[in-house]
Design a protein around this motif. Structure first.
Motif, PDB file in Angstrom:
ATOM      1  N   GLN A  23      33.448  21.038   3.130  1.00 48.07           N
ATOM      2  CA  GLN A  23      34.201  22.193   3.617  1.00 48.07           C
ATOM      3  C   GLN A  23      34.264  22.172   5.144  1.00 48.07           C
ATOM      4  N   ALA A  24      33.139  21.869   5.787  1.00 44.56           N
ATOM      5  CA  ALA A  24      33.101  21.811   7.248  1.00 44.56           C
ATOM      6  C   ALA A  24      34.002  20.696   7.770  1.00 44.56           C
ATOM      7  N   CYS A  25      33.879  19.521   7.181  1.00 44.16           N
ATOM      8  CA  CYS A  25      34.670  18.365   7.609  1.00 44.16           C
ATOM      9  C   CYS A  25      36.162  18.630   7.430  1.00 44.16           C
ATOM     10  N   ASP A  26      36.522  19.126   6.256  1.00 42.22           N
ATOM     11  CA  ASP A  26      37.935  19.428   5.992  1.00 42.22           C
ATOM     12  C   ASP A  26      38.467  20.507   6.925  1.00 42.22           C
ATOM     13  N   GLY A  27      37.560  21.361   7.407  1.00 43.18           N
ATOM     14  CA  GLY A  27      37.946  22.431   8.321  1.00 43.18           C
ATOM     15  C   GLY A  27      37.911  22.031   9.786  1.00 43.18           C
ATOM     16  N   GLY A  28      37.637  20.754  10.051  1.00 46.15           N
ATOM     17  CA  GLY A  28      37.681  20.252  11.426  1.00 46.15           C
ATOM     18  C   GLY A  28      36.353  20.213  12.150  1.00 46.15           C
ATOM     19  N   GLU A  29      35.251  20.500  11.464  1.00 45.45           N
ATOM     20  CA  GLU A  29      33.924  20.427  12.089  1.00 45.45           C
ATOM     21  C   GLU A  29      33.391  19.007  11.894  1.00 45.45           C
ATOM     22  N   MET A  30      33.407  18.230  12.973  1.00 46.73           N
ATOM     23  CA  MET A  30      33.092  16.810  12.895  1.00 46.73           C
ATOM     24  C   MET A  30      31.637  16.530  12.514  1.00 46.73           C
ATOM     25  N   HIS A  31      30.730  17.468  12.783  1.00 46.85           N
ATOM     26  CA  HIS A  31      29.349  17.274  12.333  1.00 46.85           C
ATOM     27  C   HIS A  31      29.287  17.206  10.804  1.00 46.85           C
ATOM     28  N   GLY A  32      30.142  17.974  10.134  1.00 46.39           N
ATOM     29  CA  GLY A  32      30.207  17.908   8.678  1.00 46.39           C
ATOM     30  C   GLY A  32      30.631  16.521   8.207  1.00 46.39           C
ATOM     31  N   CYS A  33      31.614  15.945   8.903  1.00 45.51           N
ATOM     32  CA  CYS A  33      32.070  14.590   8.558  1.00 45.51           C
ATOM     33  C   CYS A  33      30.943  13.579   8.761  1.00 45.51           C
ATOM     34  N   SER A  34      30.267  13.685   9.897  1.00 50.62           N
ATOM     35  CA  SER A  34      29.171  12.758  10.187  1.00 50.62           C
ATOM     36  C   SER A  34      28.045  12.905   9.161  1.00 50.62           C
ATOM     37  N   ASN A  35      27.751  14.142   8.770  1.00 50.51           N
ATOM     38  CA  ASN A  35      26.710  14.358   7.770  1.00 50.51           C
ATOM     39  C   ASN A  35      27.097  13.796   6.410  1.00 50.51           C
ATOM     40  N   LEU A  36      28.382  13.886   6.058  1.00 47.76           N
ATOM     41  CA  LEU A  36      28.840  13.236   4.825  1.00 47.76           C
ATOM     42  C   LEU A  36      28.642  11.723   4.921  1.00 47.76           C
ATOM     43  N   GLY A  37      28.913  11.170   6.096  1.00 49.83           N
ATOM     44  CA  GLY A  37      28.675   9.745   6.312  1.00 49.83           C
ATOM     45  C   GLY A  37      27.218   9.378   6.115  1.00 49.83           C
ATOM     46  N   LEU A  38      26.321  10.211   6.649  1.00 50.64           N
ATOM     47  CA  LEU A  38      24.885   9.957   6.484  1.00 50.64           C
ATOM     48  C   LEU A  38      24.489   9.971   5.008  1.00 50.64           C
ATOM     49  N   MET A  39      25.035  10.934   4.275  1.00 57.37           N
ATOM     50  CA  MET A  39      24.710  11.012   2.849  1.00 57.37           C
ATOM     51  C   MET A  39      25.185   9.759   2.115  1.00 57.37           C
ATOM     52  N   GLU A  40      26.379   9.291   2.446  1.00 59.97           N
ATOM     53  CA  GLU A  40      26.903   8.079   1.797  1.00 59.97           C
ATOM     54  C   GLU A  40      26.109   6.845   2.226  1.00 59.97           C
ATOM     55  N   GLU A  41      25.736   6.800   3.489  1.00 56.80           N
ATOM     56  CA  GLU A  41      24.953   5.656   3.963  1.00 56.80           C
ATOM     57  C   GLU A  41      23.593   5.618   3.273  1.00 56.80           C
ATOM     58  N   ASP A  42      22.993   6.784   3.069  1.00 55.37           N
ATOM     59  CA  ASP A  42      21.707   6.848   2.359  1.00 55.37           C
ATOM     60  C   ASP A  42      21.814   6.270   0.951  1.00 55.37           C
ATOM     61  N   LYS A  43      22.995   6.391   0.341  1.00 51.61           N
ATOM     62  CA  LYS A  43      23.233   5.847  -1.001  1.00 51.61           C
ATOM     63  C   LYS A  43      23.741   4.412  -0.944  1.00 51.61           C
ATOM     64  N   ARG A  44      23.816   3.854   0.279  1.00 55.70           N
ATOM     65  CA  ARG A  44      24.285   2.486   0.532  1.00 55.70           C
ATOM     66  C   ARG A  44      25.767   2.321   0.239  1.00 55.70           C
ATOM     67  N   ASN A  45      26.510   3.414   0.256  1.00 58.24           N
ATOM     68  CA  ASN A  45      27.968   3.372   0.106  1.00 58.24           C
ATOM     69  C   ASN A  45      28.571   3.231   1.504  1.00 58.24           C
ATOM     70  N   LEU A  46      28.493   2.012   2.050  1.00 61.99           N
ATOM     71  CA  LEU A  46      28.889   1.809   3.443  1.00 61.99           C
ATOM     72  C   LEU A  46      30.380   2.012   3.671  1.00 61.99           C
ATOM     73  N   ALA A  47      31.198   1.683   2.678  1.00 57.74           N
ATOM     74  CA  ALA A  47      32.643   1.881   2.843  1.00 57.74           C
ATOM     75  C   ALA A  47      32.962   3.372   2.981  1.00 57.74           C
ATOM     76  N   ASP A  48      32.375   4.189   2.114  1.00 56.59           N
ATOM     77  CA  ASP A  48      32.608   5.633   2.192  1.00 56.59           C
ATOM     78  C   ASP A  48      31.994   6.214   3.461  1.00 56.59           C
ATOM     79  N   ALA A  49      30.808   5.742   3.817  1.00 54.68           N
ATOM     80  CA  ALA A  49      30.163   6.213   5.046  1.00 54.68           C
ATOM     81  C   ALA A  49      31.062   5.934   6.242  1.00 54.68           C
ATOM     82  N   SER A  50      31.655   4.753   6.276  1.00 57.46           N
ATOM     83  CA  SER A  50      32.537   4.375   7.387  1.00 57.46           C
ATOM     84  C   SER A  50      33.719   5.323   7.522  1.00 57.46           C
ATOM     85  N   VAL A  51      34.281   5.746   6.402  1.00 60.71           N
ATOM     86  CA  VAL A  51      35.432   6.651   6.426  1.00 60.71           C
ATOM     87  C   VAL A  51      35.053   7.967   7.107  1.00 60.71           C
TER      88      VAL A  51
END
Length: 184
Positions: free
Chosen positions: A58-86
């Protein structure tokens, strides 16, 4: 809504997490996307990853870039590097330099060294000192000791201990044992 966010931060600092959650939710419901991100942080810390992801999205879609970065961290923790990169790219393109650092780190891990170097340079130039440190690592691995030393010093001077350690290692290799000792 800003008042709710600020009060939520105060309550979270006091470890009054139920009240912090209520205030962050009120801020989020009022379309203050940083409130959504903070709500995601609370859920993430409690191990409620699905709920955290909902709030970060919700934060990322609303323009809060920390939300996007945190989604990246969650994906990286799961080793989903392609999704983390996005997600990191969205944060980086949105001006959040820690997103650039994280994207550069993932690109380095994927073996895209030229891309990693480019992105980490952006992060470092943007004041994100971990970006300077990681760029220093790339320079060191590429044999550019003088560039690595400058980047490690920049990171070290801003409190990144790994930068100090690596700068000390370079000084030690050069026979400057006293200087190295001061850095370690």
């Amino acid at each position: 809504m800003t008042e709710c966010l600020n009060l939520g931060v105060i309550e979270a600092d006091k470890k009054n997490l139920l009240e912090a959650k209520r205030l962050f939710k009120k801020a989020c419901d009022g379309k203050l996307m940083l409130g959504c991100n903070k709500l995601g942080n609370l859920e993430h810390e409690k191990g409620n990853f699905a709920e955290a992801k909902t709030h970060y999205t919700q934060a990322c879609d609303g323009g809060e870039m920390h939300g996007c970065s945190n989604l990246g961290l969650m994906e990286e923790d799961k080793r989903n590097l392609a999704d983390a990169s996005v997600f990191y790219k969205k944060a980086c393109d949105g001006g959040l330099m820690i997103g650039c650092t994280n994207l550069g780190s993932v690109e380095q891990e994927k073996g895209n060294l030229a891309e990693a170097r480019f992105i980490l340079k952006k992060a470092c130039s943007g004041g994100e000192m971990r970006g300077c440190y990681y760029l220093g690592v790339l320079q060191y691995e590429n044999g550019n000791l003088s560039d690595a030393k400058v980047l490690y010093k920049k990171a070290c001077d801003s409190g990144i201990i790994e930068g100090c350690n690596n700068l000390g290692a370079i000084e030690y290799q050069r026979g400057n044992h006293i200087e190295a000792g001061l850095l370690w």
